[in-house]
Design a protein around this motif. Structure first.
Motif, PDB file in Angstrom:
ATOM      1  N   GLN A 198      17.300 -21.400  36.318  1.00  0.00           N
ATOM      2  CA  GLN A 198      17.402 -19.974  36.058  1.00  0.00           C
ATOM      3  C   GLN A 198      18.103 -19.664  34.749  1.00  0.00           C
ATOM      4  OE1 GLN A 198      19.173 -18.254  39.527  1.00  0.00           O
ATOM      5  NE2 GLN A 198      17.198 -17.951  40.493  1.00  0.00           N
ATOM      6  N   GLY A 199      19.010 -20.487  34.336  1.00  0.00           N
ATOM      7  CA  GLY A 199      19.705 -20.294  33.073  1.00  0.00           C
ATOM      8  C   GLY A 199      18.904 -20.798  31.881  1.00  0.00           C
ATOM      9  N   GLN A 200      17.648 -21.104  32.070  1.00  0.00           N
ATOM     10  CA  GLN A 200      16.720 -21.608  31.052  1.00  0.00           C
ATOM     11  C   GLN A 200      17.105 -22.984  30.507  1.00  0.00           C
ATOM     12  OE1 GLN A 200      17.705 -18.163  30.745  1.00  0.00           O
ATOM     13  NE2 GLN A 200      15.897 -17.720  31.966  1.00  0.00           N
ATOM     14  N   LYS A 201      17.860 -23.754  31.284  1.00  0.00           N
ATOM     15  CA  LYS A 201      18.170 -25.127  30.895  1.00  0.00           C
ATOM     16  C   LYS A 201      16.980 -26.010  31.291  1.00  0.00           C
ATOM     17  CE  LYS A 201      21.203 -28.948  32.046  1.00  0.00           C
ATOM     18  NZ  LYS A 201      22.256 -29.401  32.953  1.00  0.00           N
ATOM     19  N   PRO A 202      16.400 -26.764  30.341  1.00  0.00           N
ATOM     20  CA  PRO A 202      15.248 -27.610  30.674  1.00  0.00           C
ATOM     21  C   PRO A 202      15.632 -28.722  31.653  1.00  0.00           C
ATOM     22  CG  PRO A 202      15.615 -27.532  28.298  1.00  0.00           C
ATOM     23  CD  PRO A 202      16.740 -26.809  28.941  1.00  0.00           C
ATOM     24  N   LEU A 203      14.792 -28.911  32.666  1.00  0.00           N
ATOM     25  CA  LEU A 203      15.006 -29.973  33.639  1.00  0.00           C
ATOM     26  C   LEU A 203      13.975 -31.083  33.502  1.00  0.00           C
ATOM     27  CD1 LEU A 203      15.703 -27.795  36.797  1.00  0.00           C
ATOM     28  CD2 LEU A 203      17.382 -28.961  35.365  1.00  0.00           C
ATOM     29  N   SER A 204      12.767 -30.720  33.051  1.00  0.00           N
ATOM     30  CA  SER A 204      11.680 -31.686  32.950  1.00  0.00           C
ATOM     31  C   SER A 204      10.679 -31.185  31.918  1.00  0.00           C
ATOM     32  CB  SER A 204      11.010 -31.834  34.316  1.00  0.00           C
ATOM     33  OG  SER A 204       9.873 -32.650  34.231  1.00  0.00           O
ATOM     34  N   LEU A 205      10.097 -32.109  31.160  1.00  0.00           N
ATOM     35  CA  LEU A 205       9.155 -31.751  30.113  1.00  0.00           C
ATOM     36  C   LEU A 205       8.067 -32.805  30.029  1.00  0.00           C
ATOM     37  CD1 LEU A 205       8.496 -30.054  27.464  1.00  0.00           C
ATOM     38  CD2 LEU A 205       9.820 -31.809  26.290  1.00  0.00           C
ATOM     39  N   ILE A 206       6.810 -32.363  30.017  1.00  0.00           N
ATOM     40  CA  ILE A 206       5.675 -33.255  29.825  1.00  0.00           C
ATOM     41  C   ILE A 206       4.751 -32.605  28.814  1.00  0.00           C
ATOM     42  CG2 ILE A 206       3.613 -34.260  30.888  1.00  0.00           C
ATOM     43  CD1 ILE A 206       5.114 -34.582  33.440  1.00  0.00           C
ATOM     44  N   ILE A 207       4.277 -33.371  27.845  1.00  0.00           N
ATOM     45  CA  ILE A 207       3.324 -32.884  26.848  1.00  0.00           C
ATOM     46  C   ILE A 207       2.014 -33.616  27.081  1.00  0.00           C
ATOM     47  CG2 ILE A 207       2.796 -32.714  24.389  1.00  0.00           C
ATOM     48  CD1 ILE A 207       5.837 -32.652  23.917  1.00  0.00           C
ATOM     49  N   THR A 208       0.921 -32.845  27.208  1.00  0.00           N
ATOM     50  CA  THR A 208      -0.399 -33.429  27.461  1.00  0.00           C
ATOM     51  C   THR A 208      -1.399 -32.906  26.442  1.00  0.00           C
ATOM     52  OG1 THR A 208      -1.033 -31.665  28.996  1.00  0.00           O
ATOM     53  CG2 THR A 208       0.011 -33.618  29.946  1.00  0.00           C
ATOM     54  N   ALA A 209      -2.566 -33.505  26.442  1.00  0.00           N
ATOM     55  CA  ALA A 209      -3.657 -33.036  25.599  1.00  0.00           C
ATOM     56  C   ALA A 209      -4.108 -31.657  26.084  1.00  0.00           C
ATOM     57  CB  ALA A 209      -4.817 -34.020  25.653  1.00  0.00           C
ATOM     58  N   GLY A 210      -4.571 -30.820  25.176  1.00  0.00           N
ATOM     59  CA  GLY A 210      -4.946 -29.454  25.510  1.00  0.00           C
ATOM     60  C   GLY A 210      -6.075 -29.340  26.516  1.00  0.00           C
ATOM     61  N   GLN A 211      -6.966 -30.315  26.572  1.00  0.00           N
ATOM     62  CA  GLN A 211      -8.099 -30.237  27.493  1.00  0.00           C
ATOM     63  C   GLN A 211      -7.765 -30.730  28.902  1.00  0.00           C
ATOM     64  OE1 GLN A 211      -7.888 -32.224  24.832  1.00  0.00           O
ATOM     65  NE2 GLN A 211      -8.642 -34.270  25.290  1.00  0.00           N
ATOM     66  N   ARG A 212      -6.573 -31.277  29.113  1.00  0.00           N
ATOM     67  CA  ARG A 212      -6.172 -31.747  30.448  1.00  0.00           C
ATOM     68  C   ARG A 212      -5.897 -30.562  31.357  1.00  0.00           C
ATOM     69  NH1 ARG A 212      -3.377 -36.877  30.754  1.00  0.00           N
ATOM     70  NH2 ARG A 212      -3.551 -36.468  32.949  1.00  0.00           N
ATOM     71  N   GLY A 213      -6.161 -30.716  32.629  1.00  0.00           N
ATOM     72  CA  GLY A 213      -5.914 -29.656  33.595  1.00  0.00           C
ATOM     73  C   GLY A 213      -4.430 -29.446  33.846  1.00  0.00           C
TER      74      GLY A 213
END
Length: 65
Positions: A11-26
């Motif tokens: 809720q405080g906008q602290k990142p907990l998890s991040l994944i970067i994928t290709a734009g065409q992935r679902g």
């Protein structure tokens, strides 16, 4: 070429998890991967908590799973 950022924050906008994928992935299949990476340290001894109390997500992440 495009990319998507799948992000879980508290809720405080602290990142907990991040994944970067290709734009065409679902989006929907990435939801479980994002949740699996969450680790919230406990104040006392013990393993980090990895199950959130509540989850809000964009409708793109909707699925039966």
């Amino acid at each position: 070429m495009t990319t998507k950022v799948h992000l879980a924050v508290e809720q405080g906008q602290k990142p907990l998890s991040l994944i970067i994928t290709a734009g065409q992935r679902g989006d929907s299949p990435q939801f479980q991967a994002v949740l699996k990476q969450i680790r919230v340290p406990r104040l006392g001894p013990g393993r980090p908590r990895n199950r959130p109390d509540k989850v809000r997500a964009d409708k793109a992440y909707g699925s039966r799973a």
